[in-house]
Motif scaffolding. Structure first.
Motif, PDB file in Angstrom:
ATOM      1  N   TYR A  17       0.864  -1.183   0.000  1.00  0.00           N
ATOM      2  CA  TYR A  17       0.000   0.000   0.000  1.00  0.00           C
ATOM      3  C   TYR A  17       0.902   1.235   0.000  1.00  0.00           C
ATOM      4  CZ  TYR A  17      -3.589  -3.390   1.238  1.00  0.00           C
ATOM      5  OH  TYR A  17      -4.433  -4.472   1.240  1.00  0.00           O
ATOM      6  N   ILE A  18       1.297   1.660  -1.197  1.00  0.00           N
ATOM      7  CA  ILE A  18       2.296   2.711  -1.298  1.00  0.00           C
ATOM      8  C   ILE A  18       1.784   4.018  -0.710  1.00  0.00           C
ATOM      9  CG2 ILE A  18       3.701   4.037  -2.927  1.00  0.00           C
ATOM     10  CD1 ILE A  18       3.858   1.602  -4.675  1.00  0.00           C
ATOM     11  N   GLU A  19       0.477   4.232  -0.728  1.00  0.00           N
ATOM     12  CA  GLU A  19      -0.049   5.465  -0.141  1.00  0.00           C
ATOM     13  C   GLU A  19       0.216   5.507   1.356  1.00  0.00           C
ATOM     14  OE1 GLU A  19      -3.460   2.500  -0.043  1.00  0.00           O
ATOM     15  OE2 GLU A  19      -1.855   3.075  -1.423  1.00  0.00           O
ATOM     16  N   GLU A  20       0.312   4.345   1.996  1.00  0.00           N
ATOM     17  CA  GLU A  20       0.635   4.322   3.419  1.00  0.00           C
ATOM     18  C   GLU A  20       2.084   4.737   3.654  1.00  0.00           C
ATOM     19  OE1 GLU A  20      -2.479   0.999   5.108  1.00  0.00           O
ATOM     20  OE2 GLU A  20      -0.398   0.413   4.827  1.00  0.00           O
ATOM     21  N   ALA A  21       2.990   4.255   2.820  1.00  0.00           N
ATOM     22  CA  ALA A  21       4.385   4.673   2.924  1.00  0.00           C
ATOM     23  C   ALA A  21       4.503   6.171   2.678  1.00  0.00           C
ATOM     24  CB  ALA A  21       5.236   3.901   1.917  1.00  0.00           C
ATOM     25  N   GLU A  22       3.722   6.661   1.717  1.00  0.00           N
ATOM     26  CA  GLU A  22       3.760   8.089   1.394  1.00  0.00           C
ATOM     27  C   GLU A  22       3.290   8.921   2.581  1.00  0.00           C
ATOM     28  OE1 GLU A  22       2.588  10.910  -2.417  1.00  0.00           O
ATOM     29  OE2 GLU A  22       1.887   8.851  -2.321  1.00  0.00           O
ATOM     30  N   GLU A  23       2.321   8.406   3.318  1.00  0.00           N
ATOM     31  CA  GLU A  23       1.781   9.142   4.458  1.00  0.00           C
ATOM     32  C   GLU A  23       2.642   8.995   5.707  1.00  0.00           C
ATOM     33  OE1 GLU A  23      -2.077   9.038   7.467  1.00  0.00           O
ATOM     34  OE2 GLU A  23      -2.129   7.927   5.590  1.00  0.00           O
ATOM     35  N   MET A  24       3.179   7.778   5.960  1.00  0.00           N
ATOM     36  CA  MET A  24       3.769   7.469   7.251  1.00  0.00           C
ATOM     37  C   MET A  24       5.286   7.583   7.311  1.00  0.00           C
ATOM     38  SD  MET A  24       1.194   6.596   9.199  1.00  0.00           S
ATOM     39  CE  MET A  24       2.100   5.830  10.537  1.00  0.00           C
ATOM     40  N   ALA A  25       5.984   7.251   6.242  1.00  0.00           N
ATOM     41  CA  ALA A  25       7.433   7.041   6.322  1.00  0.00           C
ATOM     42  C   ALA A  25       8.210   8.353   6.380  1.00  0.00           C
ATOM     43  CB  ALA A  25       7.909   6.210   5.140  1.00  0.00           C
ATOM     44  N   ASP A  26       9.339   8.307   7.093  1.00  0.00           N
ATOM     45  CA  ASP A  26      10.305   9.400   7.067  1.00  0.00           C
ATOM     46  C   ASP A  26      11.262   9.222   5.889  1.00  0.00           C
ATOM     47  OD1 ASP A  26       9.451  10.575   9.609  1.00  0.00           O
ATOM     48  OD2 ASP A  26      10.291   8.774  10.508  1.00  0.00           O
ATOM     49  N   ARG A  27      11.704   7.980   5.705  1.00  0.00           N
ATOM     50  CA  ARG A  27      12.574   7.655   4.570  1.00  0.00           C
ATOM     51  C   ARG A  27      12.039   6.424   3.854  1.00  0.00           C
ATOM     52  NH1 ARG A  27      18.512   6.629   5.279  1.00  0.00           N
ATOM     53  NH2 ARG A  27      17.886   5.505   7.169  1.00  0.00           N
ATOM     54  N   ILE A  28      12.453   6.292   2.602  1.00  0.00           N
ATOM     55  CA  ILE A  28      11.962   5.197   1.761  1.00  0.00           C
ATOM     56  C   ILE A  28      13.145   4.543   1.061  1.00  0.00           C
ATOM     57  CG2 ILE A  28      10.663   4.681  -0.352  1.00  0.00           C
ATOM     58  CD1 ILE A  28       8.687   6.897   0.572  1.00  0.00           C
ATOM     59  N   GLY A  29      13.147   3.208   1.076  1.00  0.00           N
ATOM     60  CA  GLY A  29      14.116   2.453   0.302  1.00  0.00           C
ATOM     61  C   GLY A  29      13.380   1.614  -0.724  1.00  0.00           C
ATOM     62  N   VAL A  30      13.960   1.482  -1.903  1.00  0.00           N
ATOM     63  CA  VAL A  30      13.358   0.666  -2.960  1.00  0.00           C
ATOM     64  C   VAL A  30      14.313  -0.469  -3.276  1.00  0.00           C
ATOM     65  CG1 VAL A  30      12.499   0.615  -5.328  1.00  0.00           C
ATOM     66  CG2 VAL A  30      12.119   2.646  -3.914  1.00  0.00           C
ATOM     67  N   ILE A  31      13.817  -1.708  -3.195  1.00  0.00           N
ATOM     68  CA  ILE A  31      14.616  -2.894  -3.474  1.00  0.00           C
ATOM     69  C   ILE A  31      14.025  -3.620  -4.678  1.00  0.00           C
ATOM     70  CG2 ILE A  31      13.303  -4.335  -1.846  1.00  0.00           C
ATOM     71  CD1 ILE A  31      15.961  -5.728  -1.148  1.00  0.00           C
ATOM     72  N   SER A  32      14.908  -4.068  -5.554  1.00  0.00           N
ATOM     73  CA  SER A  32      14.464  -4.780  -6.761  1.00  0.00           C
ATOM     74  C   SER A  32      15.499  -5.836  -7.111  1.00  0.00           C
ATOM     75  CB  SER A  32      14.295  -3.798  -7.924  1.00  0.00           C
ATOM     76  OG  SER A  32      13.900  -4.464  -9.103  1.00  0.00           O
ATOM     77  N   LYS A  33      15.045  -7.081  -7.275  1.00  0.00           N
ATOM     78  CA  LYS A  33      15.917  -8.201  -7.631  1.00  0.00           C
ATOM     79  C   LYS A  33      17.097  -8.327  -6.678  1.00  0.00           C
ATOM     80  CE  LYS A  33      14.651  -8.141 -12.519  1.00  0.00           C
ATOM     81  NZ  LYS A  33      15.121  -8.036 -13.923  1.00  0.00           N
ATOM     82  N   GLY A  34      16.830  -8.127  -5.387  1.00  0.00           N
ATOM     83  CA  GLY A  34      17.843  -8.309  -4.364  1.00  0.00           C
ATOM     84  C   GLY A  34      18.782  -7.144  -4.151  1.00  0.00           C
ATOM     85  N   ALA A  35      18.654  -6.082  -4.934  1.00  0.00           N
ATOM     86  CA  ALA A  35      19.546  -4.923  -4.818  1.00  0.00           C
ATOM     87  C   ALA A  35      18.767  -3.707  -4.323  1.00  0.00           C
ATOM     88  CB  ALA A  35      20.188  -4.616  -6.166  1.00  0.00           C
ATOM     89  N   LEU A  36      19.374  -2.966  -3.427  1.00  0.00           N
ATOM     90  CA  LEU A  36      18.774  -1.731  -2.932  1.00  0.00           C
ATOM     91  C   LEU A  36      19.107  -0.632  -3.926  1.00  0.00           C
ATOM     92  CD1 LEU A  36      17.175  -0.856  -0.394  1.00  0.00           C
ATOM     93  CD2 LEU A  36      19.333  -0.157   0.614  1.00  0.00           C
ATOM     94  N   ILE A  37      18.113  -0.182  -4.681  1.00  0.00           N
ATOM     95  CA  ILE A  37      18.391   0.731  -5.791  1.00  0.00           C
ATOM     96  C   ILE A  37      18.235   2.193  -5.416  1.00  0.00           C
ATOM     97  CG2 ILE A  37      17.804  -0.999  -7.525  1.00  0.00           C
ATOM     98  CD1 ILE A  37      15.107   0.326  -7.893  1.00  0.00           C
ATOM     99  N   LEU A  38      17.616   2.470  -4.273  1.00  0.00           N
ATOM    100  CA  LEU A  38      17.441   3.865  -3.869  1.00  0.00           C
ATOM    101  C   LEU A  38      17.074   3.941  -2.402  1.00  0.00           C
ATOM    102  CD1 LEU A  38      15.689   6.744  -5.696  1.00  0.00           C
ATOM    103  CD2 LEU A  38      14.794   6.078  -3.467  1.00  0.00           C
ATOM    104  N   VAL A  39      17.659   4.888  -1.682  1.00  0.00           N
ATOM    105  CA  VAL A  39      17.260   5.233  -0.317  1.00  0.00           C
ATOM    106  C   VAL A  39      17.279   6.750  -0.221  1.00  0.00           C
ATOM    107  CG1 VAL A  39      17.790   5.096   2.141  1.00  0.00           C
ATOM    108  CG2 VAL A  39      18.224   3.120   0.680  1.00  0.00           C
ATOM    109  N   ASP A  40      16.171   7.323   0.230  1.00  0.00           N
ATOM    110  CA  ASP A  40      16.126   8.785   0.306  1.00  0.00           C
ATOM    111  C   ASP A  40      15.044   9.220   1.274  1.00  0.00           C
ATOM    112  OD1 ASP A  40      16.763  11.426  -0.216  1.00  0.00           O
ATOM    113  OD2 ASP A  40      16.647  11.207  -2.397  1.00  0.00           O
ATOM    114  N   GLU A  41      15.160  10.459   1.737  1.00  0.00           N
ATOM    115  CA  GLU A  41      14.084  11.076   2.509  1.00  0.00           C
ATOM    116  C   GLU A  41      12.844  11.134   1.632  1.00  0.00           C
ATOM    117  OE1 GLU A  41      14.398  12.121   5.619  1.00  0.00           O
ATOM    118  OE2 GLU A  41      16.584  11.993   5.847  1.00  0.00           O
TER     119      GLU A  41
END
Length: 307
Positions: free
Chosen positions: A193-217
């Protein structure tokens, strides 16, 4: 302040040849809500299970609240609570017994007042004498959360905690998350539920195929990648975009009745110039609509770039 979780060069490979995690490096700050996003099979649950001591890493180092999860595993695990995706608990036990037992597993002395507070916060108090087998799916999910909170962890992992649950539980869940963050608990969640991450999270990391491709505020991510989209409804349809407007990379939509322009937060001058140039060319629009690119749009584009 040192990170509450530090992950360095973490990999996980299986005998089948599957490389589930590929060189993960991540520091999680004390007291933040960190959302880990990724498609099914991306490695989210594997990463959580490694940090929680359920899966053994192939290489790398993980430190939880100052304790190495391998060499000092008892102390590390005592700091961590986990709400897994699966509903796994003793069906014949009562709610009170299973939550109390979970606290004892971590070597904590009995604390009925704390258990009562957890059950009340999760609307489980009236069900405390009921056997797990008699509960609905949503109530069983609440019990899993209560078990994770029984030993008062400083780090809480929520692996798809609201998948398939009712709206009421989702609301209670996020109220509890906010309350725990106020008390200094660090919360790491995975969610579809990406809208929950958009509302709640301070930072977000995106993982794809075992690799962390992005971490940011979250705010920085939205500012950098959350482009805006301007749609202009034309008074007279166009067959093609005039060559005089080629520099804006416009798209014709709806059989030529709409012009679509995608731009960043810093391109307001370019937008003004576009509207002025359209006026010079005698192109009249009857309506305009601006849409902010959502976190879901960003997530989909980031993952699709890696496929």
């Amino acid at each position: 302040m040192p990170p509450v979780i530090s992950i360095a060069n973490l990999t996980k490979s299986y005998a089948s040849g599957l490389q589930a995690l590929k060189g993960i490096n991540l520091d999680i700050r004390r007291g933040e809500i960190f959302a880990l996003l990724g498609p099914n099979g991306a490695g989210k649950t594997t990463l959580i299970n490694v940090v929680c001591g359920i899966v053994t890493p192939t290489t790398g180092v993980v430190v939880a609240d100052g304790h190495n999860i391998i060499s000092d595993y008892r102390a590390a695990r005592s700091k961590i609570g986990l709400v897994p995706q699966e509903l796994t608990t003793d069906a014949f036990e009562t709610v009170w017994a299973t939550v109390t037992f979970s606290r004892g597993l971590f070597g904590h002395a009995a604390n009925p007042a704390h258990i009562e507070k957890v059950l009340r916060d999760l609307s489980l108090w009236e069900k405390r004498r009921d056997r797990i087998m008699t509960l609905s799916g949503g109530m069983k999910r609440r019990v899993m959360i209560a078990k994770a909170l029984a030993h008062e962890p400083q780090i809480l992992f929520l692996d798809e905690p609201t998948a398939g649950v009712d709206v009421e539980l989702r609301r209670d869940m996020w109220a509890l998350v906010r309350h725990m963050r106020e008390r200094g608990v660090t919360i790491i969640l995975t969610t579809h539920y990406i809208e929950e991450a958009e509302e709640m999270a301070d930072r977000i990391g995106v993982i794809s195929k075992g690799a962390l491709i992005l971490v940011d505020e979250k705010t920085a991510l939205m500012k950098k990648l959350g482009k805006k989209q301007l749609t202009l409804s034309l008074a007279v349809p166009l067959e093609t975009v005039p060559r005089e407007l080629a520099g804006w990379h416009l798209e014709l939509k709806s059989a030529g009745t709409e012009l679509e322009y995608t731009f960043g937060a810093t391109q307001s001058a370019s937008l003004y110039e576009l509207l002025r140039r359209m006026s010079d060319l005698g192109i009249v629009f009857t309506d305009m609509n601006t849409r902010q690119r959502s976190l879901e749009d960003i997530f989909v584009s980031l993952v699709s770039e890696r496929t």
